[in-house]
Design a protein around this motif. Structure first.
Motif, PDB file in Angstrom:
ATOM      1  N   GLU A 227      -3.722 -10.680  20.933  1.00  0.00           N
ATOM      2  CA  GLU A 227      -3.921 -11.112  22.325  1.00  0.00           C
ATOM      3  C   GLU A 227      -4.747 -12.387  22.406  1.00  0.00           C
ATOM      4  O   GLU A 227      -4.572 -13.194  23.329  1.00  0.00           O
ATOM      5  CB  GLU A 227      -4.600  -9.991  23.111  1.00  0.00           C
ATOM      6  N   ALA A 228      -5.620 -12.571  21.407  1.00  0.00           N
ATOM      7  CA  ALA A 228      -6.444 -13.785  21.370  1.00  0.00           C
ATOM      8  C   ALA A 228      -5.708 -14.968  20.737  1.00  0.00           C
ATOM      9  O   ALA A 228      -6.282 -16.047  20.601  1.00  0.00           O
ATOM     10  CB  ALA A 228      -7.737 -13.513  20.608  1.00  0.00           C
ATOM     11  N   GLY A 229      -4.465 -14.744  20.341  1.00  0.00           N
ATOM     12  CA  GLY A 229      -3.649 -15.835  19.811  1.00  0.00           C
ATOM     13  C   GLY A 229      -3.601 -15.960  18.306  1.00  0.00           C
ATOM     14  O   GLY A 229      -3.016 -16.910  17.781  1.00  0.00           O
ATOM     15  N   LEU A 230      -4.195 -15.011  17.582  1.00  0.00           N
ATOM     16  CA  LEU A 230      -4.157 -15.077  16.119  1.00  0.00           C
ATOM     17  C   LEU A 230      -2.839 -14.488  15.613  1.00  0.00           C
ATOM     18  O   LEU A 230      -2.402 -13.430  16.098  1.00  0.00           O
ATOM     19  CB  LEU A 230      -5.344 -14.336  15.503  1.00  0.00           C
ATOM     20  N   PRO A 231      -2.211 -15.153  14.649  1.00  0.00           N
ATOM     21  CA  PRO A 231      -0.866 -14.740  14.200  1.00  0.00           C
ATOM     22  C   PRO A 231      -0.900 -13.570  13.214  1.00  0.00           C
ATOM     23  O   PRO A 231      -0.504 -13.690  12.043  1.00  0.00           O
ATOM     24  CB  PRO A 231      -0.328 -16.010  13.544  1.00  0.00           C
ATOM     25  N   ILE A 232      -1.354 -12.416  13.649  1.00  0.00           N
ATOM     26  CA  ILE A 232      -1.432 -11.233  12.787  1.00  0.00           C
ATOM     27  C   ILE A 232      -0.024 -10.667  12.597  1.00  0.00           C
ATOM     28  O   ILE A 232       0.650 -10.338  13.578  1.00  0.00           O
ATOM     29  CB  ILE A 232      -2.351 -10.161  13.403  1.00  0.00           C
ATOM     30  N   ARG A 233       0.391 -10.548  11.335  1.00  0.00           N
ATOM     31  CA  ARG A 233       1.718  -9.981  11.084  1.00  0.00           C
ATOM     32  C   ARG A 233       1.730  -8.882  10.022  1.00  0.00           C
ATOM     33  O   ARG A 233       2.721  -8.172   9.880  1.00  0.00           O
ATOM     34  CB  ARG A 233       2.715 -11.072  10.715  1.00  0.00           C
ATOM     35  N   TYR A 234       0.625  -8.711   9.285  1.00  0.00           N
ATOM     36  CA  TYR A 234       0.550  -7.656   8.271  1.00  0.00           C
ATOM     37  C   TYR A 234      -0.518  -6.637   8.652  1.00  0.00           C
ATOM     38  O   TYR A 234      -1.643  -6.997   9.015  1.00  0.00           O
ATOM     39  CB  TYR A 234       0.205  -8.234   6.897  1.00  0.00           C
ATOM     40  N   LEU A 235      -0.156  -5.367   8.540  1.00  0.00           N
ATOM     41  CA  LEU A 235      -1.092  -4.269   8.751  1.00  0.00           C
ATOM     42  C   LEU A 235      -1.194  -3.524   7.423  1.00  0.00           C
ATOM     43  O   LEU A 235      -0.287  -2.789   7.039  1.00  0.00           O
ATOM     44  CB  LEU A 235      -0.574  -3.338   9.846  1.00  0.00           C
ATOM     45  N   ASP A 236      -2.291  -3.737   6.713  1.00  0.00           N
ATOM     46  CA  ASP A 236      -2.484  -3.192   5.364  1.00  0.00           C
ATOM     47  C   ASP A 236      -3.419  -1.996   5.457  1.00  0.00           C
ATOM     48  O   ASP A 236      -4.612  -2.147   5.702  1.00  0.00           O
ATOM     49  CB  ASP A 236      -3.069  -4.290   4.466  1.00  0.00           C
ATOM     50  N   ILE A 237      -2.874  -0.782   5.260  1.00  0.00           N
ATOM     51  CA  ILE A 237      -3.696   0.419   5.456  1.00  0.00           C
ATOM     52  C   ILE A 237      -4.163   1.037   4.140  1.00  0.00           C
ATOM     53  O   ILE A 237      -4.678   2.158   4.121  1.00  0.00           O
ATOM     54  CB  ILE A 237      -2.950   1.463   6.315  1.00  0.00           C
ATOM     55  N   GLY A 238      -4.028   0.293   3.046  1.00  0.00           N
ATOM     56  CA  GLY A 238      -4.594   0.736   1.776  1.00  0.00           C
ATOM     57  C   GLY A 238      -3.874   1.929   1.189  1.00  0.00           C
ATOM     58  O   GLY A 238      -2.744   2.257   1.549  1.00  0.00           O
ATOM     59  N   GLY A 239      -4.543   2.583   0.249  1.00  0.00           N
ATOM     60  CA  GLY A 239      -3.982   3.763  -0.401  1.00  0.00           C
ATOM     61  C   GLY A 239      -4.803   4.983  -0.051  1.00  0.00           C
ATOM     62  O   GLY A 239      -5.332   5.093   1.049  1.00  0.00           O
ATOM     63  N   GLY A 240      -4.919   5.906  -1.001  1.00  0.00           N
ATOM     64  CA  GLY A 240      -5.807   7.038  -0.801  1.00  0.00           C
ATOM     65  C   GLY A 240      -5.210   8.410  -0.977  1.00  0.00           C
ATOM     66  O   GLY A 240      -5.945   9.378  -1.165  1.00  0.00           O
ATOM     67  N   LEU A 241      -3.873   8.550  -0.884  1.00  0.00           N
ATOM     68  CA  LEU A 241      -3.300   9.882  -1.042  1.00  0.00           C
ATOM     69  C   LEU A 241      -3.613  10.433  -2.424  1.00  0.00           C
ATOM     70  O   LEU A 241      -3.495   9.737  -3.436  1.00  0.00           O
ATOM     71  CB  LEU A 241      -1.785   9.865  -0.835  1.00  0.00           C
ATOM     72  N   GLY A 242      -4.004  11.706  -2.469  1.00  0.00           N
ATOM     73  CA  GLY A 242      -4.412  12.328  -3.721  1.00  0.00           C
ATOM     74  C   GLY A 242      -3.294  13.073  -4.408  1.00  0.00           C
ATOM     75  O   GLY A 242      -2.137  13.078  -3.970  1.00  0.00           O
ATOM     76  N   VAL A 243      -3.650  13.697  -5.525  1.00  0.00           N
ATOM     77  CA  VAL A 243      -2.721  14.535  -6.280  1.00  0.00           C
ATOM     78  C   VAL A 243      -3.392  15.888  -6.525  1.00  0.00           C
ATOM     79  O   VAL A 243      -4.626  15.987  -6.561  1.00  0.00           O
ATOM     80  CB  VAL A 243      -2.313  13.888  -7.629  1.00  0.00           C
ATOM     81  N   PRO A 244      -2.618  16.955  -6.701  1.00  0.00           N
ATOM     82  CA  PRO A 244      -3.196  18.290  -6.886  1.00  0.00           C
ATOM     83  C   PRO A 244      -3.635  18.538  -8.328  1.00  0.00           C
ATOM     84  O   PRO A 244      -2.822  18.863  -9.191  1.00  0.00           O
ATOM     85  CB  PRO A 244      -2.052  19.226  -6.479  1.00  0.00           C
ATOM     86  N   TYR A 245      -4.902  18.378  -8.598  1.00  0.00           N
ATOM     87  CA  TYR A 245      -5.415  18.616  -9.949  1.00  0.00           C
ATOM     88  C   TYR A 245      -5.584  20.109 -10.242  1.00  0.00           C
ATOM     89  O   TYR A 245      -5.348  20.556 -11.354  1.00  0.00           O
ATOM     90  CB  TYR A 245      -6.760  17.914 -10.144  1.00  0.00           C
TER      91      TYR A 245
END
Length: 345
Positions: A227-245
């Protein structure tokens, strides 16, 4: 037991290959990985997005084995790196630098220069000082660095404190309260191109609810910046999903997780980036080791193997649990003892 490993005719196998034969051929200790499991786990993320614009960037800190990197590069994966050395390995493995994201709080000027020359997709910047340094290096090389700020959404991740990264007291990311000011500063620097927003709140999450909470805060920031005019086009939400040890642990479903992501980003016009690591390779690997001796000190029993904490650091580092499976399948009638499994270090 990791689902890439199973007993076949009483012997432990990876896919259709006997681990006993691998030990005889290559010796121990040895790391064994299932290609089929890695491919399956990557595709669970990639296919879940369907036609929605996205990029799955493998987090190299999970395992930087060149053969694994080559496999993922051939599948079309991007890569999440935290050092110049990891960038070198991506290039060595045939990865596409235009699909590389450079994260981490400790980027040096030399590493920035190498990434700028390689033409990586973007830098996830983690402080104002880093932003200033990156702007100076890009100007020096007469290049324009694509940047996202890794913001700290102040969301608690239900995981071990050593691998939680989303609270204000952690070293990672930029406080949400100052992020907009830094974005506008970056937008005013000619050697930088603001392209996205980013976060990563922690690892080994068996419940992805905190990740969705962080996503909501990230979407709010992206909306205000656009809305402020910045050309944001990527939304990077990282990782984090685990595995059942541990037996009984629930395996998070990437498809269900991605479905909820898509419901939240629908109509945003943003390309979604995820950075899974452990959830791609964790269950695909095993450390193969052999018993070399047994020892008793009074009532205490030790089983001594040829692998040590230099081969598997996590239990010593933060009390991580790893299931131990014998090569020969145990029968109910087999005698058992309570023992510590220990290595030479």
């Amino acid at each position: 037991m990791a689902y890439g490993f199973h007993y076949q005719r009483g012997r432990l196998h990876a896919e259709g290959v006997s681990l006993e034969r691998l030990a005889a051929r290559f010796g121990t200790p040895a790391y064994i990985y299932s290609r089929a499991v890695i491919e399956h786990n990557y595709k669970r993320f990639d296919h879940a997005f369907g036609r929605y614009p996205h990029l799955v960037c493998y987090a190299m800190k999970a395992c930087a084995n060149l053969s694994i990197l080559r496999l993922l590069a051939r599948l079309g994966a991007g890569f999440d790196i935290v050092s110049g050395g990891e960038l070198y390995r991506v290039m060595k493995a045939g990865g596409n630098p235009a699909k590389v994201v450079f994260s981490g709080v400790g980027k040096t000027a030399d590493e920035m220069d190498a990434a700028l020359r390689a033409g990586i997709l973007k830098f996830n910047v983690e402080s104002e000082g880093e932003l200033d340094l990156l702007a100076a290096r890009a100007a020096h090389l007469k290049k324009r660095a694509r940047v996202a700020l890794r913001v700290n959404p102040d969301v608690a991740a239900e995981t071990h404190p050593y691998i939680a990264t989303g609270l204000r007291e952690h070293k990672f990311g930029v406080d949400m309260r100052i992020a907009e000011r830094l974005y506008h500063k970056a937008a005013g620097l000619t050697s930088l191109e603001v392209v996205g927003v980013s976060c990563h709140i922690g690892s080994q999450l068996l419940d992805y609810t905190p990740l969705l909470e962080a996503l909501d805060r990230l979407l709010g920031l992206a909306s205000r910046l656009k809305e402020a005019g910045l050309p944001i086009r990527y939304l990077d939400i990282g990782g984090g999903l685990g595995v059942p040890y541990r037996p009984g642990d629930v395996r998070p479903d990437p498809a269900a997780y991605v479905k909820q992501i898509l419901a939240k980003v629908a109509g945003s016009g943003l390309t979604v980036m995820v950075e899974p690591g452990r959830s791609i390779v964790g269950e695909a690997g095993a450390l193969l080791t052999r018993v070399i001796n047994r020892k008793t000190n009074g009532s205490k029993h030790f089983v001594i193997v040829d692998a040590a904490m230099n081969d598997l650091l996590r239990p010593a580092l933060y009390q991580a649990y790893h299931q131990i499976m014998p090569i020969k399948e145990m029968k109910e009638r087999d005698a058992t003892i309570i023992a510590d499994v220990v290595g030479p270090v």
